[in-house]
Design an enzyme around this catalytic site. Structure first.
Site, PDB file in Angstrom:
ATOM      1  N   CYS A 401       0.933  -1.175   0.034  1.00 51.13           N
ATOM      2  CA  CYS A 401       0.048   0.080  -0.051  1.00 51.13           C
ATOM      3  C   CYS A 401       0.877   1.160  -0.081  1.00 51.13           C
ATOM      4  O   CYS A 401       1.492   1.636  -1.133  1.00 51.13           O
ATOM      5  CB  CYS A 401      -1.106  -0.154   1.175  1.00 51.13           C
ATOM      6  SG  CYS A 401      -2.300   1.147   0.916  1.00 51.13           S
ATOM      7  N   HIS A 528      -3.535  -5.143   0.488  1.00 58.99           N
ATOM      8  CA  HIS A 528      -2.935  -5.709   1.800  1.00 58.99           C
ATOM      9  C   HIS A 528      -3.025  -7.247   1.484  1.00 58.99           C
ATOM     10  O   HIS A 528      -3.819  -7.636   2.188  1.00 58.99           O
ATOM     11  CB  HIS A 528      -3.522  -5.083   2.918  1.00 58.99           C
ATOM     12  CG  HIS A 528      -3.422  -3.816   3.278  1.00 58.99           C
ATOM     13  ND1 HIS A 528      -2.421  -3.244   3.888  1.00 58.99           N
ATOM     14  CD2 HIS A 528      -3.949  -2.619   2.696  1.00 58.99           C
ATOM     15  CE1 HIS A 528      -2.364  -1.880   3.764  1.00 58.99           C
ATOM     16  NE2 HIS A 528      -3.221  -1.562   3.060  1.00 58.99           N
ATOM     17  N   GLU A 530      -1.372  -9.148   3.378  1.00 61.26           N
ATOM     18  CA  GLU A 530      -1.315  -9.875   4.627  1.00 61.26           C
ATOM     19  C   GLU A 530      -2.826 -10.366   5.441  1.00 61.26           C
ATOM     20  O   GLU A 530      -2.795 -11.176   6.225  1.00 61.26           O
ATOM     21  CB  GLU A 530      -0.537  -8.865   5.678  1.00 61.26           C
ATOM     22  CG  GLU A 530      -1.385  -7.735   6.197  1.00 61.26           C
ATOM     23  CD  GLU A 530      -1.132  -6.402   5.226  1.00 61.26           C
ATOM     24  OE1 GLU A 530      -0.841  -6.784   4.077  1.00 61.26           O
ATOM     25  OE2 GLU A 530      -1.497  -5.285   5.486  1.00 61.26           O
TER      26      GLU A 530
HETATM   27  N1  GLN Z   1      -1.827   6.606   2.962  1.00 63.32           N
HETATM   28  C1  GLN Z   1      -2.073   5.985   1.851  1.00 63.32           C
HETATM   29  C2  GLN Z   1      -3.424   6.089   1.280  1.00 63.32           C
HETATM   30  O1  GLN Z   1      -4.431   6.434   1.937  1.00 63.32           O
HETATM   31  C3  GLN Z   1      -1.701   4.332   1.996  1.00 63.32           C
HETATM   32  C4  GLN Z   1      -2.534   3.926   2.729  1.00 63.32           C
HETATM   33  C5  GLN Z   1      -2.123   2.366   3.435  1.00 63.32           C
HETATM   34  O2  GLN Z   1      -1.010   2.357   3.420  1.00 63.32           O
HETATM   35  N2  GLN Z   1      -3.021   1.593   3.981  1.00 63.32           N
HETATM   36  O3  GLN Z   1      -3.650   5.928  -0.046  1.00 63.32           O
END
Ligand code: GLN
Length: 590
Positions: A401, A528, A530
């Site tokens: 992310c 994600h 995970e």
């Molecule tokens: N801050 C970034 C976004 O909102 C990444 C979010 C995250 O890593 N979950 O896109």
């Protein structure tokens, strides 16, 4: 439907979550289908707006629910998919009751905690327990309900009252109460003390709940006379006193329960003992094999985890678990080097040179670099430096992310020489916005306004690493939680410069996976991975191997495994052991 309620007494952090999921594992091993509900008596509607550095990570479900990390534990242990409604909060219950009041559903009645809030809690539990837990579309046989907090907390009172009523609603033989308590040893006397448990059971009874089973946490196994005393004073039969003493890793807990025949005690209370209803003795051979493999691991794999590290490892719990699942599958012992990203920055070199040196030493000693998800600009420069280091030195890199967005910014700055390139999250006025706010997002409301939950990623090429890792699938469904995305207008420029966007959403406009084809393993995912990793089914991007059963080696990114404690205290090691201080920590499993 049968219900097992798990409550906690004496102190918080005894590991009710792990106990409750382990009960689920054993019942599932008996051939029952199990689901779970977690009750969090706080006023937040969901965990989405809570700081992971205070409360541990926000776990994300397929349906986009942002929930307590215990739900992750249930999904991992039981290999099931839960919904946002499986996490009940005071906020959700009150919101629902107030909505009904506004609609006029209460027909002029005074709306009160008893019966309206307590009825709402009971109806909610019964409704959610009937949700299908897997592809069969059938409801489970048993629902394990974990009540967060400790008996006596003011905020859990309506839930206690509701659950007391609920045990009558579902009737005898359908409700089993497991109370998790602590049997401490005072150093001076060296004796196992039963009084705190006696008091907490008395408190429970005073509130109308009768424990059927006591799960006693202790450092060493309970002495027999201590069990006798507990049975006598707490009015619980000796076979129903289960001892969960400290063990080397939390995967042992279901085995401890089985060895002490906790399943028999529970099944007896639930009237499930007759052969026609319960298929068999618990079958835990695969689980047992994994536990002992985990205990034997020697050959280490070092992963540098570069994040906004603040000392609470629960903030990255699912990432650690996913690393652990992969490392156990690959017969490696996971060592996580926690690298606070700020410490990699030049300013630290001047202010605290020791921290700077230590951070770089950890990064350089790692077999793989992982930059996990995150929000806000603190430590971003350090993360960019970590991505640059991994890219330039052919060191395996997994960016999740924010970690993927960081890799894109770094590539723009270093390779494409776009020195001002940035995300509008960190610099809203940047002239080179390579990561931008997604059009559908909200800038005024924080709760549940991100791009959340399961979304499809289509692979753009068959010969890329990630498509192979996902078994040459055309697409993959993974969970998301973000507001920003790679600027689609800049994608052609990036591709020309050598960065491949090998996974995209169905429109082809939203970038989901990046890779550097010339690098050993440089992968970033907007999702994600995970959240869907399981002990027996590690996430492909963490595993880095295509098919370990057939030994088709693609690339073993994380050469090994980690061990993590489950939610802080319940690693069944010391009661308040957290994963690593700054520096490296060998992680215990789950
Ligand atoms: N801050 C970034 C976004 O909102 C990444 C979010 C995250 O890593 N979950 O896109």
């Amino acid at each position: 439907m049968k219900y097992v309620l798990v409550t906690g007494g004496v102190v918080s952090g005894l590991g009710k979550g792990v106990t409750a999921s382990s009960i689920g594992v054993v019942l599932k091993a008996c051939g029952l289908r199990v689901t779970s509900i977690k009750i969090d008596p706080y006023l937040n509607t969901d965990a989405g707006t809570m700081s992971p550095f205070e409360h541990g990570e926000v776990f994300v479900l397929d349906d986009g629910g942002e929930v307590d990390l215990d739900l992750g534990n249930y999904e991992r242990f039981l290999d099931i998919k839960l919904t946002r409604d499986n996490n009940i909060t005071t906020g959700k219950i009150y919101q629902s009751v107030i909505d009904k009041e506004r609609r006029g559903d209460y027909l002029g009645k005074t709306v009160q905690v008893v019966p309206h809030i307590t009825d709402e809690i009971q109806d909610w539990i019964q409704r959610v327990a009937m949700n299908p837990v897997d592809d069969t579309e059938e409801p489970a046989d048993v629902c394990v309900i974990e009540l967060g907090g400790t008996i006596g907390d003011i905020e859990s009172m309506p839930f206690i009252e509701a659950l007391g009523q609920f045990s009558y609603r579902v009737g005898p033989g359908n409700f089993c109460l497991v109370h998790v308590s602590l049997v401490p040893v005072l150093n001076v006397v060296g004796e196992q003390k039963t009084k705190p448990t006696q008091h907490s059971v008395r408190g429970l009874r005073g509130l109308g709940l009768m424990p059927d089973i006591l799960a006693c946490r202790s450092t060493q196994p309970l002495e027999e006379h201590v069990k006798v005393k507990l049975a006598q004073f707490c009015h619980v039969p000796i076979p129903n006193i289960i001892n969960l003493h400290d063990v080397t890793n939390i995967w042992h807990i279901p085995l401890l329960l089985r060895d002490q025949k906790a399943h028999e005690a529970i099944l007896k209370v639930l009237d499930l003992q007759c052969a026609s209803k319960v298929a068999r003795e618990p079958q835990l051979s695969e689980w047992t094999e994994r536990v002992s493999r985990c205990d034997r691991l020697k050959s280490p794999v070092r992963i540098a985890m570069v994040g906004k590290y603040t000392g609470l490892s629960d903030s990255y719990l699912s990432v650690i678990k996913a690393l652990l699942h992969a490392s156990v599958a690959l017969d490696r012992k996971l060592v996580v080097d926690w690298v606070p990203s700020c410490d990699l920055e030049d300013s630290t070199a001047k202010e605290t040179p020791d921290a700077y040196e230590k951070a770089w030493e950890s990064l350089k000693g790692a077999d793989g670099v992982l930059v996990p998800g995150g929000f806000g600009d603190r430590g971003v420069q350090g993360k960019i430096l970590a991505a640059k280091y991994a890219r330039e030195n052919n060191v395996p890199y997994l960016g999740i992310c924010l970690g993927m967005q960081i890799a894109v910014i770094e590539f723009a700055r270093s390779v494409m020489k776009l020195h001002g390139a940035n995300s509008t999250e960190f610099d809203p006025t940047t002239k080179t916005p390579c990561v931008v706010f997604m059009p559908e997002g909200s800038k005024t409301h924080m709760g549940a306004t991100m791009r959340l939950g399961s979304r499809r990623t289509f692979f753009q090429a068959t010969n890329c690493k990630s498509a192979k890792l996902y078994g040459n699938a055309c697409y993959v469904d993974e969970r998301h939680r973000h507001r920003y995305e790679v600027n689609p207008d800049m994608v052609p420029e990036f591709e020309k410069a050598g960065l491949s966007f090998v996974g995209r959403d169905e429109s082809g406009e939203r970038m989901e996976i990046i890779e550097l084809p010339t690098h050993r393993f440089f992968v970033g995912a907007q999702f994600h991975p995970e959240f869907k990793s399981r002990p027996g089914k590690p996430s492909p991007l963490f595993l880095g191997k295509q098919d370990i059963l057939k030994h088709v080696l693609v690339f073993c990114m994380f050469k090994s495994v980690f061990f993590a404690s489950e939610r802080s205290p319940l690693n069944f090691g010391t009661i308040h052991e957290h994963l690593g201080r700054i520096g490296s920590s060998v992680i215990r499993p789950a």
